[in-house]
Design a protein around this motif. Sequence first.
Motif, PDB file in Angstrom:
ATOM      1  N   ALA B 222      13.753  31.146  19.937  1.00  0.00           N
ATOM      2  CA  ALA B 222      12.808  30.075  19.595  1.00  0.00           C
ATOM      3  C   ALA B 222      13.372  29.259  18.443  1.00  0.00           C
ATOM      4  CB  ALA B 222      11.467  30.680  19.185  1.00  0.00           C
ATOM      5  N   MET B 223      13.012  27.970  18.402  1.00  0.00           N
ATOM      6  CA  MET B 223      13.473  27.151  17.282  1.00  0.00           C
ATOM      7  C   MET B 223      12.377  27.029  16.222  1.00  0.00           C
ATOM      8  SD  MET B 223      14.593  23.202  16.900  1.00  0.00           S
ATOM      9  CE  MET B 223      16.104  23.175  17.866  1.00  0.00           C
ATOM     10  N   MET B 224      12.772  27.294  14.978  1.00  0.00           N
ATOM     11  CA  MET B 224      11.843  27.159  13.857  1.00  0.00           C
ATOM     12  C   MET B 224      11.821  25.702  13.398  1.00  0.00           C
ATOM     13  SD  MET B 224      10.884  30.316  13.671  1.00  0.00           S
ATOM     14  CE  MET B 224      11.106  30.367  15.460  1.00  0.00           C
ATOM     15  N   HIS B 225      10.883  25.370  12.524  1.00  0.00           N
ATOM     16  CA  HIS B 225      10.724  24.004  12.025  1.00  0.00           C
ATOM     17  C   HIS B 225      11.968  23.445  11.358  1.00  0.00           C
ATOM     18  CE1 HIS B 225       7.266  21.623  12.410  1.00  0.00           C
ATOM     19  NE2 HIS B 225       6.400  22.562  12.084  1.00  0.00           N
ATOM     20  N   ASP B 226      12.777  24.339  10.812  1.00  0.00           N
ATOM     21  CA  ASP B 226      13.958  23.881  10.079  1.00  0.00           C
ATOM     22  C   ASP B 226      15.183  23.810  10.983  1.00  0.00           C
ATOM     23  OD1 ASP B 226      14.266  26.545  10.528  1.00  0.00           O
ATOM     24  OD2 ASP B 226      14.869  27.061   8.479  1.00  0.00           O
ATOM     25  N   GLY B 227      14.963  23.982  12.285  1.00  0.00           N
ATOM     26  CA  GLY B 227      16.072  23.860  13.218  1.00  0.00           C
ATOM     27  C   GLY B 227      16.852  25.145  13.429  1.00  0.00           C
ATOM     28  N   LYS B 228      16.476  26.202  12.686  1.00  0.00           N
ATOM     29  CA  LYS B 228      17.167  27.472  12.876  1.00  0.00           C
ATOM     30  C   LYS B 228      16.537  28.258  14.033  1.00  0.00           C
ATOM     31  CE  LYS B 228      18.539  29.765   9.021  1.00  0.00           C
ATOM     32  NZ  LYS B 228      18.433  30.226   7.598  1.00  0.00           N
ATOM     33  N   ALA B 229      17.327  29.176  14.579  1.00  0.00           N
ATOM     34  CA  ALA B 229      16.853  29.961  15.725  1.00  0.00           C
ATOM     35  C   ALA B 229      16.268  31.287  15.256  1.00  0.00           C
ATOM     36  CB  ALA B 229      18.003  30.229  16.681  1.00  0.00           C
TER      37      ALA B 229
END
Lengths: 481, 481
Positions: B222-229
Amino acid sequence: MGNKKEQEFVKEITPMEEDFSQWYTDVILKTDMVDYAPVKGCMVIKPYGYGVWEGIQRVADKRFKETGHKNAYFPLLIPESFLKKEADHFEGFAPEVLWVTHGGNEELAEKLFIRPTSETIICTMYSKWVQSYRDLPVLINQWANVVRWEKTIRPFLRTAEFLWQEGHTVHATEEEAQEETLKMLEVYRQVAEDELAMPVILGQKSEKEKFAGANKTYTMEAMMHDGKALQAGTSHNLGQNFAKMFDIQFLDKDGVRKYAWSTSWGISTRLIGGIIMVHGDNRGLKMPPRVAPIQVVVLPIAFHKEGVLDKAMEIKNELAKNFRVELDDRDTYSSGWKFNYWEMKGVPLRLEIGPKDIELGQVTAVRRDTLEKFTLPMEGLTEKVGEILDDIHQTMFNTALKNREQKTYTTTDYEEIKKIMKENPGFVKTMWCGSRECEDKLKEETGATIRCMPFEQEHLGDTCPFCGKKAEHMIYIAKAY
Amino acid sequence: MGNKKEQEFVKEITPMEEDFSQWYTDVILKTDMVDYAPVKGCMVIKPYGYGVWEGIQRVADKRFKETGHKNAYFPLLIPESFLKKEADHFEGFAPEVLWVTHGGNEELAEKLFIRPTSETIICTMYSKWVQSYRDLPVLINQWANVVRWEKTIRPFLRTAEFLWQEGHTVHATEEEAQEETLKMLEVYRQVAEDELAMPVILGQKSEKEKFAGANKTYTMEAMMHDGKALQAGTSHNLGQNFAKMFDIQFLDKDGVRKYAWSTSWGISTRLIGGIIMVHGDNRGLKMPPRVAPIQVVVLPIAFHKEGVLDKAMEIKNELAKNFRVELDDRDTYSSGWKFNYWEMKGVPLRLEIGPKDIELGQVTAVRRDTLEKFTLPMEGLTEKVGEILDDIHQTMFNTALKNREQKTYTTTDYEEIKKIMKENPGFVKTMWCGSRECEDKLKEETGATIRCMPFEQEHLGDTCPFCGKKAEHMIYIAKAY
């Protein structure tokens, strides 16, 4: 009870009159409730046993929430220094905790112990969370595993690791803490009696038997088939003991900083052992319907005949909307074998569907509790099954209560107490002066212990049967698990 | 967003654009999701955080059971010798296990480790339970705590102890094991997308990233708000590796003894971190309605006025039949303060009831996802609330998906990949030759890792951007938690 194979099947269980302990072991292993783990003192709870635990969790958790409690989760591992803060608590638990000393290849700076119960870590957090009267009461419960190092094992009854719930609450006043302690004991009574069909006696533990660090411990005690007692749940009023040691203080409405009052209470996978020993018989388990992992088993009879399997499936699917149902459509076993199998598993109600039943628009039903066989019209089956399960619950409760009453004796004669405990153990209602000396003497000379000073006190005599001094309490004594 | 006090309330949360990591910490602490424990690397899951876990358990457990799995419980503690049986598994887990060396004052004969995952103990039991093809498949799941020694902590995302479920299954054939592995990944996708409103990418892990001892590991990312997985769940096809090392053999229909095939799969309290970082904003949490501990909060406005509190209570009780509802009748806080409080907690729907609403036979509703404010007739409120919660779920999913799409880049230019990872991290779809060298190089030079080879492969180019050799797989790369 037809052919030889079926008889052999039942014969695998040692009759309880012959050897109750072996009966227990046979039943739990043969019904796939549990298995021994390759770690000393540990068990594996197999799906059928765990299903009972899920049932207990369901009925208990609902009541915890209805009484305003919320679940949380605290760490498994606790620093060594925490254990030492409450002296009685340390003395009680230090001998049986397991110590973690290394992480990977590295030695830990401070040893950690695995929680045997969580007062020390939870009170540490509460000390941080509780600042004002507005933060009170704290009403938190935790479902968790705990470990108390044991070398012997009696699955469900005495194991190193077990599953339980532990409620931990904080209150502004002594009265509220006492009210909470008794309220949760009442919740436990409801779980035991109204859900597990297990009659219990409520009362207070003696000073000797109370929880390490508590002011007062209340208990519910159930009688097993062999006349021995099982402590089935306890609720502790911890007074200000833990609040003082862990510094749980709050600013009260009157502007004064005060120590809070706390409680803790727990029931565990022990209850599964209780269910087995209260209800079981020489055919195996008898599951109380409200926590039975499978409430109804549907058996197609002669199911190579057209329509039988379809009808059985249809009935199963219909009942599954309201009950926990299983269809046994295995073609590798005979119907007779299956009858015994599901009786051994203790499934409360068995429904058989054969060509004749279909023709007559009925199912053939067999109750596990009474082994009574009768037919039910397919029309309105769901409602009928609900009624029968309720009746099975009530009948099982009544049977257990009757059994307890038959094995409960009232006497203030110590010689008679000795004789009962030796020849035909059960509960003995008697009097007690309240001294530790008499309590120790009883244990040493009869193997029995004071189970509790019941809430329902009766005046059975003026003197303590053990020392002849003035009697202060009526008590229940019994040998115990 | 009226007075000063309210603004201060929100100001307590660091804006995510400023410092995402601090935003996360602020949110989880201020919303009472979690607290740091006094044990290194450990967290306390507070009731509001644990409520989310109960929601996840509810929606996942239902699906596990619908796909034929049953729950069981295996021991926390495992003898040292078990860990050494599977070499890759040992290498993967030995550095991070905690060792129990003493019980009370006594040194243990064999050291025990606390499960970091339970393949070793569960396969040992399966070896005993599985004898014939009739015993297969074994479809068991366990809800449990596990410990992997960590010194750093990121609550929910990286902690020494965490809660999870681990499914462990055994099958007669390779095909069945593979089918199970993919089936459970699909169950996880349903949990993530249909319950947590969290879009995920499904695919296979590289050899480097697969589970220690597995043949193949599948993942949902899943992608978090900061673009990290965030690796949100994994499902492993263990081949015959564990069956051979732990001797899980069965007599097949053809009379031949064969090694079985096994799988394992898990999701954990990490998902809670995912929910926070996928949906949250600068006002705090946004709870996906289907696992929200509180779905609707009812706020009486001006509730000293006659009838307001009664009406609010009435509405709360009515809605409580179908939803998880809370009535905030605290008179120590202003309405404005409460608006912000419940927004911060991320409760999906707020219903306000004041004297004017009562007069007009309506309630005033505010959605947490869109902050949209509107009125609803009291008549038919339950049905309407159900519809709105469904719409909130869908809107949250769409928003998260849009965010992911905006931060997903497609390129086979390594310089561009480097630039993206440095300046504006997100998911990059690109190609890969399949070599460990390129994988290591990527990690070293950009900090990003191969998240997976997605099931939905696209042909983006012929060559590997890292070495220029022939491309074998399309991959997603990203920085990851």
